[in-house]
Design a protein around this motif. Sequence first.
Motif, PDB file in Angstrom:
ATOM      1  N   PRO A 196       0.738  -1.325   0.034  1.00  0.00           N
ATOM      2  CA  PRO A 196      -0.132   0.040  -0.077  1.00  0.00           C
ATOM      3  C   PRO A 196       0.780   1.443  -0.062  1.00  0.00           C
ATOM      4  CG  PRO A 196       0.145  -0.934   2.390  1.00  0.00           C
ATOM      5  CD  PRO A 196       0.871  -2.130   1.233  1.00  0.00           C
ATOM      6  N   GLY A 197       2.192   1.125   0.228  1.00  0.00           N
ATOM      7  CA  GLY A 197       2.981   2.392   0.047  1.00  0.00           C
ATOM      8  C   GLY A 197       3.230   2.901   1.483  1.00  0.00           C
ATOM      9  N   HIS A 198       2.776   2.294   2.596  1.00  0.00           N
ATOM     10  CA  HIS A 198       2.761   2.856   4.015  1.00  0.00           C
ATOM     11  C   HIS A 198       2.516   1.594   4.868  1.00  0.00           C
ATOM     12  CE1 HIS A 198      -1.507   2.763   4.653  1.00  0.00           C
ATOM     13  NE2 HIS A 198      -1.693   2.949   3.463  1.00  0.00           N
ATOM     14  N   GLY A 199       3.005   1.931   6.028  1.00  0.00           N
ATOM     15  CA  GLY A 199       2.859   0.717   7.167  1.00  0.00           C
ATOM     16  C   GLY A 199       3.705  -0.448   6.881  1.00  0.00           C
ATOM     17  N   SER A 200       3.577  -1.473   7.582  1.00  0.00           N
ATOM     18  CA  SER A 200       4.543  -2.511   7.444  1.00  0.00           C
ATOM     19  C   SER A 200       4.161  -3.577   6.793  1.00  0.00           C
ATOM     20  CB  SER A 200       4.393  -3.154   9.258  1.00  0.00           C
ATOM     21  OG  SER A 200       4.807  -2.247  10.071  1.00  0.00           O
ATOM     22  N   VAL A 201       5.078  -4.469   6.194  1.00  0.00           N
ATOM     23  CA  VAL A 201       4.867  -5.791   5.577  1.00  0.00           C
ATOM     24  C   VAL A 201       5.539  -6.867   6.005  1.00  0.00           C
ATOM     25  CG1 VAL A 201       5.498  -6.708   2.874  1.00  0.00           C
ATOM     26  CG2 VAL A 201       4.766  -4.155   3.366  1.00  0.00           C
ATOM     27  N   VAL A 202       5.132  -8.203   5.718  1.00  0.00           N
ATOM     28  CA  VAL A 202       5.749  -9.206   6.176  1.00  0.00           C
ATOM     29  C   VAL A 202       5.948 -10.080   5.014  1.00  0.00           C
ATOM     30  CG1 VAL A 202       5.033 -11.645   7.117  1.00  0.00           C
ATOM     31  CG2 VAL A 202       4.192  -9.461   8.112  1.00  0.00           C
ATOM     32  N   LEU A 203       6.917 -10.854   4.883  1.00  0.00           N
ATOM     33  CA  LEU A 203       7.542 -11.614   3.894  1.00  0.00           C
ATOM     34  C   LEU A 203       8.473 -12.805   4.486  1.00  0.00           C
ATOM     35  CD1 LEU A 203      10.601 -10.398   3.862  1.00  0.00           C
ATOM     36  CD2 LEU A 203       9.942  -8.691   2.174  1.00  0.00           C
ATOM     37  N   GLU A 204       8.586 -13.604   3.512  1.00  0.00           N
ATOM     38  CA  GLU A 204       9.245 -14.985   3.601  1.00  0.00           C
ATOM     39  C   GLU A 204      10.847 -14.708   3.508  1.00  0.00           C
ATOM     40  OE1 GLU A 204      10.399 -18.901   1.349  1.00  0.00           O
ATOM     41  OE2 GLU A 204       8.252 -18.196   1.315  1.00  0.00           O
ATOM     42  N   ILE A 205      11.813 -15.227   4.341  1.00  0.00           N
ATOM     43  CA  ILE A 205      13.199 -15.023   4.169  1.00  0.00           C
ATOM     44  C   ILE A 205      13.825 -16.464   4.223  1.00  0.00           C
ATOM     45  CG2 ILE A 205      13.335 -12.745   4.875  1.00  0.00           C
ATOM     46  CD1 ILE A 205      14.352 -13.650   7.915  1.00  0.00           C
ATOM     47  N   TYR A 206      15.206 -16.526   3.991  1.00  0.00           N
ATOM     48  CA  TYR A 206      15.839 -17.658   3.999  1.00  0.00           C
ATOM     49  C   TYR A 206      17.081 -17.386   4.609  1.00  0.00           C
ATOM     50  CZ  TYR A 206      18.417 -22.134   2.473  1.00  0.00           C
ATOM     51  OH  TYR A 206      19.122 -23.111   2.249  1.00  0.00           O
ATOM     52  N   THR A 207      17.314 -17.839   5.985  1.00  0.00           N
ATOM     53  CA  THR A 207      18.508 -17.115   6.751  1.00  0.00           C
ATOM     54  C   THR A 207      19.675 -17.511   6.086  1.00  0.00           C
ATOM     55  OG1 THR A 207      18.537 -18.846   8.259  1.00  0.00           O
ATOM     56  CG2 THR A 207      17.140 -16.886   8.872  1.00  0.00           C
ATOM     57  N   THR A 208      20.087 -18.608   5.573  1.00  0.00           N
ATOM     58  CA  THR A 208      21.203 -18.912   4.955  1.00  0.00           C
ATOM     59  C   THR A 208      21.613 -17.943   3.882  1.00  0.00           C
ATOM     60  OG1 THR A 208      20.809 -21.367   5.151  1.00  0.00           O
ATOM     61  CG2 THR A 208      22.686 -20.891   3.703  1.00  0.00           C
ATOM     62  N   LEU A 209      20.460 -17.378   2.864  1.00  0.00           N
ATOM     63  CA  LEU A 209      20.834 -16.379   2.109  1.00  0.00           C
ATOM     64  C   LEU A 209      21.359 -15.326   2.863  1.00  0.00           C
ATOM     65  CD1 LEU A 209      18.465 -15.512  -0.867  1.00  0.00           C
ATOM     66  CD2 LEU A 209      19.667 -13.943   0.281  1.00  0.00           C
ATOM     67  N   ALA A 210      20.762 -14.752   3.834  1.00  0.00           N
ATOM     68  CA  ALA A 210      21.336 -13.759   4.575  1.00  0.00           C
ATOM     69  C   ALA A 210      22.639 -13.872   4.882  1.00  0.00           C
ATOM     70  CB  ALA A 210      20.316 -13.358   5.825  1.00  0.00           C
ATOM     71  N   ALA A 211      23.001 -14.992   5.454  1.00  0.00           N
ATOM     72  CA  ALA A 211      24.192 -15.398   5.683  1.00  0.00           C
ATOM     73  C   ALA A 211      25.325 -15.104   4.741  1.00  0.00           C
ATOM     74  CB  ALA A 211      24.336 -16.666   6.626  1.00  0.00           C
ATOM     75  N   ARG A 212      24.949 -15.809   3.635  1.00  0.00           N
ATOM     76  CA  ARG A 212      25.917 -15.808   2.505  1.00  0.00           C
ATOM     77  C   ARG A 212      26.124 -14.512   2.107  1.00  0.00           C
ATOM     78  NH1 ARG A 212      26.354 -19.922  -1.321  1.00  0.00           N
ATOM     79  NH2 ARG A 212      26.071 -21.170   0.621  1.00  0.00           N
ATOM     80  N   GLU A 213      25.080 -13.585   1.915  1.00  0.00           N
ATOM     81  CA  GLU A 213      25.358 -12.101   1.538  1.00  0.00           C
ATOM     82  C   GLU A 213      26.133 -11.429   2.537  1.00  0.00           C
ATOM     83  OE1 GLU A 213      22.146  -9.925  -0.333  1.00  0.00           O
ATOM     84  OE2 GLU A 213      21.824 -11.705  -1.842  1.00  0.00           O
ATOM     85  N   ALA A 214      26.000 -11.597   3.678  1.00  0.00           N
ATOM     86  CA  ALA A 214      26.889 -10.964   4.668  1.00  0.00           C
ATOM     87  C   ALA A 214      28.529 -11.717   4.617  1.00  0.00           C
ATOM     88  CB  ALA A 214      26.330 -11.366   6.120  1.00  0.00           C
TER      89      ALA A 214
END
Length: 291
Positions: A196-214
């Motif tokens: 909607p362009g405001h407020g909060s949003v929920v989504l799916e993540i994959y923690t291994t992907l976050a670790a790899r990009e870190a």
Amino acid sequence: MVDAPRFRHFAGIDWSGAVGERQKGIRVALCTNGNSAPALVRPKHIWSRAEVLDWIMHDLPPDTLVGLDLGTALPFFDRSGYFPEWTQSPPDARALWALVDRICAGDPHLSATSFVDHPDASRHFRRHGGRVGDLFPPGRGRWRLAEHAQAALGLSPVSNLNLVGAAQVGKSSLTGMRMLHRLSGAIPIWPFDRDPGHGSVVLEIYTTLAAREAGVRAGRSKLRDTAALNDALAGLGSEPVPDDGTIDDHSSDALLSAAWLRVAAARPELWHPSALTPEVARIEGWTFGAP
């Protein structure tokens, strides 16, 4: 397109599908815009799934991007259905969430035991005790298009229909669907809802992907000491967390995911994966960060 700079807070949630009310595997972390260190929400608390739902519904800071480490749907396009040969197989993700929640209505603590053991659904699962459904294919099992995109990054996704093993996310996904069913209509869930362009949003993540990009090397994504976590946070431009020595991997997953979302949300291409058509968004969803 999501206007990423509008988010002021970023939450990483490590989820659990285990039986029981309170789970040490559930951790919630939060950070703000800028480069300040992420911090655990209620760090000494042992969360229940219902409490996480309540926190998202009632205590979420304004304009928060929330990452849930679970699968928001099951494979569909490989066999033209979530549960081929079952007449109740739903047509899209929201109907899937409703089905799981209805069958599990008597299961406490947002658990999903009744669905796992359902005579029609269980034909598609690999379960504990060597129980493999006759419609669970040999080998790695069925993948969503998002899992294929994860594999293209060199990651090792596991089928959401596999409920066995340390890497499985199937039980987390099924219990998470009960929460998503309750969040539906109350908070936008990407990519099933338009932003909607405001407020909060929920989504799916994959923690291994976050670790790899870190910058965490393959095979070392579960960080169990503060120094290793802070090295990864530095790779994301984040200030370090207090050095307390050891840290459990659920906490480090949540902390690192929150810091990663702060960086990843500003990348427009991550909101527009090439395979994410409106049909895919409605039926299988997507893992944020997969190309």
